[in-house]
Design an enzyme around this catalytic site. Structure first.
Site, mmCIF file in Angstrom:
data_model
loop_
_atom_site.group_PDB
_atom_site.id
_atom_site.type_symbol
_atom_site.label_atom_id
_atom_site.label_comp_id
_atom_site.label_asym_id
_atom_site.label_seq_id
_atom_site.Cartn_x
_atom_site.Cartn_y
_atom_site.Cartn_z
ATOM 1 N N SER A 113 -9.763 1.877 2.672
ATOM 2 C CA SER A 113 -8.890 2.604 1.784
ATOM 3 C C SER A 113 -7.847 1.714 1.088
ATOM 4 O O SER A 113 -7.248 2.142 0.105
ATOM 5 C CB SER A 113 -8.164 3.706 2.565
ATOM 6 N N LYS B 192 0.851 -1.203 0.000
ATOM 7 C CA LYS B 192 0.000 0.000 0.000
ATOM 8 C C LYS B 192 0.881 1.244 0.000
ATOM 9 O O LYS B 192 1.918 1.266 0.688
ATOM 10 C CB LYS B 192 -0.915 -0.030 1.233
ATOM 11 N N SER C 144 -9.979 -0.308 6.910
ATOM 12 C CA SER C 144 -9.387 -0.210 5.565
ATOM 13 C C SER C 144 -8.674 -1.441 5.039
ATOM 14 O O SER C 144 -8.315 -1.475 3.866
ATOM 15 C CB SER C 144 -8.422 0.973 5.520
HETATM 16 N N1 GLN Z 1 -13.158 4.347 5.880
HETATM 17 C C1 GLN Z 1 -12.575 4.814 7.092
HETATM 18 C C2 GLN Z 1 -12.122 6.243 6.931
HETATM 19 O O1 GLN Z 1 -12.381 6.784 5.912
HETATM 20 C C3 GLN Z 1 -11.449 3.919 7.476
HETATM 21 C C4 GLN Z 1 -10.180 4.273 6.835
HETATM 22 C C5 GLN Z 1 -9.035 3.401 7.275
HETATM 23 O O2 GLN Z 1 -9.187 2.396 7.946
HETATM 24 N N2 GLN Z 1 -7.843 3.854 6.929
HETATM 25 O O3 GLN Z 1 -11.547 6.825 7.781
#
Ligand code: GLN
Length: 446
Positions: free
Chosen positions: A127, A52, A151
């Site tokens: 994400s 990532k 994410s």
């Molecule tokens: N969807 C969540 C956010 O937008 C989680 C993001 C994540 O785990 N990095 O913050």
């Protein structure tokens, strides 16, 4: 084989932001020679990996899918990258994501949208959408993602692959570009539970570079996936199967529980009463931490600097204005507001108290049960464009993953069939530092 597959499918899936084919090929060749000459081996010997793009890789562009870091080449490797290198894995490239890991669909990438390999009209989740899509599309056998509020698990669920968020502190965050430091964890995304355990083994453990990484021994995860779950007790939170959950998702989870029962485990309904506050609590805390962490991107220390400024203050302002996307700006503003004097007690401090209540819910249930099981997400993947203009609907995708980060416990998403033609994820949540028990249950089910 990886590059061949990437050439075949990545113009449709668009999982990778950066590919380092030349370096990867020469690294692989060197490994082959070392194997032949010196018998060199390793737990991930020669296995290609995708990373990532918020995990720093020495000399390889690390953008967090943000324009503000479009040209950033770190001078060091993250601890997890050192772990993979020691195991002799070969990194082939960096994966797309929502900008600074803020999002649930990959639509917040500053560069382009990754697509769900099962149906390219649909989002891969986020994400870590690139990390999940790359594994689902067969481009690489494993990737690393990061999980602040879901994410790793949400995109794993949407793409039909296996994703684990370790216990907070199990994996060093050194070299992970910080979003919300009290919640962020790095974890593996793979096709099978066994592969997942194998990768976690290489990246887990204490590091002197991260004072929040836990100085406790890392057990042999593989030895715990025996298939034996007789007598294990499972708690199923009623809040996770209530209204608002897609019928097909509920059905698949109940079928999965039947499989676990047939294997000798038992389940009962439990309650996590404060879960309903988790999304509000998380968006206050995560945004507050993000507003502090992202202050370092000022056009001076890292990344892109605006050319259109006349003085220092204007340079900061314009670099941030031109470099950050809408969602990142929204979070910085919300977090700055929540931390400002006069509002701190009403918002930030209150959210911290709610976090404690949520954590206690988990502690209480996990006193009586070995694991907690439910869906990873209330729905399957949605169509690209469907939710992008509605942040609150987008935030609600994380209702079942966010509480786990707030509590700091480990959780995995494993595929458990399909609803409306798209994959469903089964979430298995464990006690702190008991990733082995989570793997045991997931592996028995799989
Ligand atoms: N969807 C969540 C956010 O937008 C989680 C993001 C994540 O785990 N990095 O913050």
């Amino acid at each position: 084989a990886s590059f061949k597959r990437i050439n075949e499918v990545d113009d449709k899936v668009k999982a990778f932001l950066t590919l380092n084919e030349e370096e990867a090929r020469s690294h692989a060749k060197n490994l082959d020679e070392a194997l032949e000459k010196e018998g060199v081996n390793g737990a991930l010997f020669g296995i290609p990996a995708g990373i990532k793009d918020n995990i720093t890789t020495k000399g390889v562009r690390t953008t967090c899918a943000s324009k503000i870091l479009a040209n950033f080449e770190p001078v060091h490797d993250a601890t997890v990258i050192e772990g993979l290198n020691k195991a002799n894995s070969v990194q082939i490239g960096k994966l797309n994501m929502d900008e600074f890991a803020m999002g649930s669909s990959n639509e917040n990438s500053g560069f382009f949208v990754t697509r769900n390999p099962w149906n390219t009209d649909y989002v891969p989740g986020g994400s870590s959408g690139g990390s999940a899509a790359a594994v689902a599309a067969g481009e690489v056998p494993f990737t690393l993602g990061s999980d602040t509020g879901g994410s790793i698990r949400e995109p794993a669920a949407y793409c039909g692959v296996v994703g684990l968020k370790p216990t907070y502190g199990r994996v060093s965050r050194y070299g992970l570009v910080a979003f919300a430091s009290s919640l962020d964890q790095i974890g593996p995304i793979t096709r099978t539970v066994e592969d997942n355990a194998l990768v976690l083994q290489q990246i887990a453990g204490h590091s002197n570079m991260d004072s929040t990484s836990a100085d406790i021994p890392v057990p042999d995860f593989l030895s715990m996936i025996t298939g034996e779950i007789k007598g294990k007790r499972i708690g199923v939170p009623k809040e996770y199967l209530s209204e608002g959950v897609e019928q097909g998702v509920k059905d698949r989870v109940l079928e999965a529980l039947k499989v676990l029962e047939d294997l000798g485990a038992s389940w009962e309904e439990v309650s996590l009463p404060h879960s309903k506050y988790a999304v509000s609590c998380y968006y206050l805390l995560a945004s507050s931490e993000a507003s502090a962490n992202l202050a370092r991107f000022d056009g001076v220390r890292y990344g892109v600097r605006s050319d259109n400024a006349n003085d220092l203050l204007e340079m900061y302002q314009r670099s941030r204005d031109e470099g950050f996307g809408d969602e990142v700006k929204r979070r910085i503003m919300l977090g700055t507001f929540a931390l400002s004097s006069g509002y701190y007690d009403a918002y930030y401090k209150k959210a911290q108290k709610v976090r404690t209540l949520i954590k206690r819910d988990f502690e209480e249930v996990l006193q009586n049960y070995d694991v907690i099981v439910g869906p990873t997400s209330p729905t399957t993947a949605f169509k690209i464009g469907e939710q992008v203009d509605d942040p609150l609907t987008m935030y609600a995708n994380d209702v079942m993953t966010i509480p786990i980060n707030l509590a700091g416990v480990p959780a995995i998403s494993v595929p458990c069939g399909f609803s409306q033609g798209m994959p469903v994820g089964l979430q298995i949540i464990g006690k702190p530092f008991e990733e082995g028990e989570v793997y045991r249950m997931a592996h028995a089910y799989e």
